[in-house]
Design an enzyme around this catalytic site. Structure first.
Site, PDB file in Angstrom:
ATOM      1  N   ARG A  21       0.830  -1.195   0.000  1.00 30.07           N
ATOM      2  CA  ARG A  21       0.000   0.000   0.000  1.00 30.07           C
ATOM      3  C   ARG A  21       0.874   1.258   0.000  1.00 30.07           C
ATOM      4  O   ARG A  21       0.586   2.241  -0.653  1.00 30.07           O
ATOM      5  CB  ARG A  21      -0.870  -0.040   1.268  1.00 30.07           C
ATOM      6  N   ASP A  46     -20.100   7.666   0.505  1.00 31.02           N
ATOM      7  CA  ASP A  46     -20.604   6.781   1.571  1.00 31.02           C
ATOM      8  C   ASP A  46     -21.891   7.353   2.159  1.00 31.02           C
ATOM      9  O   ASP A  46     -22.820   6.610   2.489  1.00 31.02           O
ATOM     10  CB  ASP A  46     -19.550   6.658   2.677  1.00 31.02           C
ATOM     11  N   ARG A  72     -24.664   6.632  -0.189  1.00 28.76           N
ATOM     12  CA  ARG A  72     -25.055   5.214  -0.045  1.00 28.76           C
ATOM     13  C   ARG A  72     -25.878   5.028   1.226  1.00 28.76           C
ATOM     14  O   ARG A  72     -26.894   4.328   1.226  1.00 28.76           O
ATOM     15  CB  ARG A  72     -23.800   4.338   0.061  1.00 28.76           C
ATOM     16  N   HIS A  98     -12.659   8.055   4.312  1.00 28.89           N
ATOM     17  CA  HIS A  98     -13.389   7.327   3.266  1.00 28.89           C
ATOM     18  C   HIS A  98     -12.693   5.971   3.184  1.00 28.89           C
ATOM     19  O   HIS A  98     -11.705   5.801   2.478  1.00 28.89           O
ATOM     20  CB  HIS A  98     -13.316   8.075   1.922  1.00 28.89           C
TER      21      HIS A  98
HETATM   22  N1  LIG Z   1     -13.197   8.881  -3.858  1.00 29.60           N
HETATM   23  C1  LIG Z   1     -14.044   7.919  -4.126  1.00 29.60           C
HETATM   24  O1  LIG Z   1     -15.118   7.819  -3.513  1.00 29.60           O
HETATM   25  C2  LIG Z   1     -13.686   6.944  -5.213  1.00 29.60           C
HETATM   26  C3  LIG Z   1     -14.617   6.023  -5.734  1.00 29.60           C
HETATM   27  C4  LIG Z   1     -14.216   5.162  -6.744  1.00 29.60           C
HETATM   28  C5  LIG Z   1     -12.887   5.170  -7.184  1.00 29.60           C
HETATM   29  N2  LIG Z   1     -12.015   6.052  -6.642  1.00 29.60           N
HETATM   30  C6  LIG Z   1     -10.599   6.152  -7.068  1.00 29.60           C
HETATM   31  O2  LIG Z   1     -10.481   6.920  -8.265  1.00 29.60           O
HETATM   32  C7  LIG Z   1      -9.230   6.581  -8.889  1.00 29.60           C
HETATM   33  C8  LIG Z   1      -9.455   6.339 -10.370  1.00 29.60           C
HETATM   34  O3  LIG Z   1     -10.184   5.148 -10.560  1.00 29.60           O
HETATM   35  P1  LIG Z   1     -10.527   4.667 -12.042  1.00 29.60           P
HETATM   36  O4  LIG Z   1     -11.394   3.463 -11.899  1.00 29.60           O
HETATM   37  O5  LIG Z   1     -10.995   5.824 -12.846  1.00 29.60           O
HETATM   38  O6  LIG Z   1      -9.062   4.227 -12.534  1.00 29.60           O
HETATM   39  P2  LIG Z   1      -8.591   4.145 -14.049  1.00 29.60           P
HETATM   40  O7  LIG Z   1      -7.340   3.329 -14.027  1.00 29.60           O
HETATM   41  O8  LIG Z   1      -9.730   3.741 -14.923  1.00 29.60           O
HETATM   42  O9  LIG Z   1      -8.214   5.656 -14.416  1.00 29.60           O
HETATM   43  C9  LIG Z   1      -7.072   6.298 -13.955  1.00 29.60           C
HETATM   44  C10 LIG Z   1      -6.635   7.224 -15.073  1.00 29.60           C
HETATM   45  O10 LIG Z   1      -5.544   8.014 -14.596  1.00 29.60           O
HETATM   46  C11 LIG Z   1      -4.705   8.245 -15.710  1.00 29.60           C
HETATM   47  N3  LIG Z   1      -3.404   8.715 -15.251  1.00 29.60           N
HETATM   48  C12 LIG Z   1      -2.429   8.015 -14.621  1.00 29.60           C
HETATM   49  N4  LIG Z   1      -1.373   8.818 -14.383  1.00 29.60           N
HETATM   50  C13 LIG Z   1      -1.695  10.046 -14.860  1.00 29.60           C
HETATM   51  C14 LIG Z   1      -1.023  11.289 -14.908  1.00 29.60           C
HETATM   52  N5  LIG Z   1       0.211  11.428 -14.424  1.00 29.60           N
HETATM   53  N6  LIG Z   1      -1.661  12.334 -15.476  1.00 29.60           N
HETATM   54  C15 LIG Z   1      -2.884  12.203 -16.001  1.00 29.60           C
HETATM   55  N7  LIG Z   1      -3.574  11.041 -15.985  1.00 29.60           N
HETATM   56  C16 LIG Z   1      -2.971   9.980 -15.427  1.00 29.60           C
HETATM   57  C17 LIG Z   1      -4.687   6.900 -16.428  1.00 29.60           C
HETATM   58  O11 LIG Z   1      -4.238   7.033 -17.774  1.00 29.60           O
HETATM   59  C18 LIG Z   1      -6.138   6.472 -16.325  1.00 29.60           C
HETATM   60  O12 LIG Z   1      -6.919   6.898 -17.438  1.00 29.60           O
HETATM   61  C19 LIG Z   1      -8.682   5.367  -8.128  1.00 29.60           C
HETATM   62  O13 LIG Z   1      -7.713   5.815  -7.193  1.00 29.60           O
HETATM   63  C20 LIG Z   1      -9.901   4.833  -7.405  1.00 29.60           C
HETATM   64  O14 LIG Z   1      -9.578   4.109  -6.239  1.00 29.60           O
HETATM   65  C21 LIG Z   1     -12.386   6.939  -5.682  1.00 29.60           C
END
Ligand SMILES: NC(=O)c1ccc[n+]([C@@H]2O[C@H](COP(=O)([O-])OP(=O)(O)OC[C@H]3O[C@@H](n4cnc5c(N)ncnc54)[C@H](O)[C@@H]3O)[C@@H](O)[C@H]2O)c1
Length: 320
Positions: A89, A149, A152, A176
């Site tokens: 992590r 959350d 939800r 979160h």
């Molecule tokens: N906060 C919340 O409640 C919540 C909920 C769901 C997911 N998430 C988080 O959101 C994040 C994204 O999830 P996802 O499913 O969209 O992932 P994903 O892998 O589909 O998308 C991530 C994107 O980031 C881009 N990326 C990586 N490095 C980059 C950079 N330096 N500059 C610009 N773009 C860059 C990648 O090309 C990719 O398109 C994860 O960390 C996930 O855990 C948060």
């Protein structure tokens, strides 16, 4: 002439694009700018979204590099690397901190006054990291926190009480993540606290409510097992938060913010009810939490601080 409302997205993967789609459906901004490391993908997403405009109405949607974000009032960040097998992590955190360093530099250069909304997980830690790496005031950087959350939670409570979830008030607070907690003392329906009361003919049922909370807390695990990621509800959260900000609603929302002595805590980002406006975070509301909930908030803060132990921001910020 009315000012153009421009919203930027850094990261147009599952989450970023769900946020952009929800913004399109809600007709939040007049312009959206999509930026991603994968430029081909962000261009394709911009084109795909644009083709809905014949029915939704015109919103300019472009993809490009960071310079295109110069006019954005709010920028949503969901960019990040996913955890690889065998990676700890902390390794992932260090890798995402490096990604956030390059994002912070670009955004400070091209959009120094924009409000930044972080969705990348672990969202509280990434919000803290971005605040450390960016030159803008901390109040211009917030995380989506427990808005998801809480939505939800209200949805499931609405189901349980057979009532519109929007008529259910109350919050999930803290991290979160696993140490989040339901602030039962804040939950009301029709002005009546559900704790120890009969509301809409349903008496307070601690066991059922504990099960309901566990469903809220662990929802993401089940969704990820089924489809690999979560995106639609967080997309609605992103569009709602962006809308409340650009519309200057002064809404009170459980977003992830830096505490500076509030609730007796400091040097940590987590979710507490916070008033947000077009100027960013305006006030942290100190809810009158009973001792048990206050302890849960402090526990969440210590879990978050512990999760950052070993993280070395000097190596990413070049301060070493
Ligand atoms: N906060 C919340 O409640 C919540 C909920 C769901 C997911 N998430 C988080 O959101 C994040 C994204 O999830 P996802 O499913 O969209 O992932 P994903 O892998 O589909 O998308 C991530 C994107 O980031 C881009 N990326 C990586 N490095 C980059 C950079 N330096 N500059 C610009 N773009 C860059 C990648 O090309 C990719 O398109 C994860 O960390 C996930 O855990 C948060």
């Amino acid at each position: 002439m009315m000012e153009r409302l421009s919203v930027g997205f850094v990261g147009t993967g599952n989450v970023g694009i769900a946020g952009a789609f929800a913004c399109l459906c809600l007709q939040v901004p007049s312009e959206m700018v999509l930026v991603d490391l994968n430029e081909k993908r962000s261009r394709a997403e911009a084109l795909d979204l644009m083709h809905g405009q014949g029915l939704t109405g015109r919103i300019k949607i472009v993809s490009g590099d960071y310079s295109e974000l110069a006019d954005s009032q709010v920028i949503v960040i969901s960019a990040g690397a996913a955890q690889k097998p065998g990676e700890t992590r902390l390794d992932l955190l260090q890798k995402n901190a490096l990604i956030f360093k390059s994002i912070a530099d670009e955004l400070d250069r091209y959009a120094p006054n924009a409000i930044l909304v972080v969705a990348t997980n672990p969202v509280d830690v990434m919000t803290y990291i971005l605040q450390e790496l960016s030159d803008r005031p901390n109040g211009l950087i917030m995380g989506t926190g427990t808005m998801l959350d809480t939505s939800r939670f209200r949805s499931l409570l609405g189901d349980f009480y057979h009532v519109d979830p929007q008529s259910v008030h109350g919050y999930i607070l803290g991290e979160h993540g696993d140490s989040e907690f339901p602030a039962w003392s804040t939950v009301t329906i029709g002005g009546k606290r559900i704790v120890d009361n009969t509301v809409l003919k349903r008496p307070w049922n601690p066991e059922a409510m504990q099960d309901l909370f566990v469903n809220v807390r662990d929802a993401a695990y089940e969704i990820i097992e089924g489809k690999g990621y979560t995106n639609w509800a967080i997309g609605v959260v992103i569009a709602t938060l962006v809308h409340r900000i650009v519309d200057d609603r002064r809404s009170i929302l459980p977003v992830s913010v830096r505490l500076n002595g509030d609730y007796g805590l400091s040097d940590v980002c987590l979710s507490v009810p916070s008033l947000v406006s077009i100027k960013g975070l305006r006030h942290i509301v100190e809810a009158s939490l009973p001792d048990r909930e206050m302890e849960a908030l402090h526990h969440s803060a210590s879990v978050l601080k512990k999760s950052m132990e070993g993280l070395d921001l000097s190596t990413v910020s070049g301060d070493s």
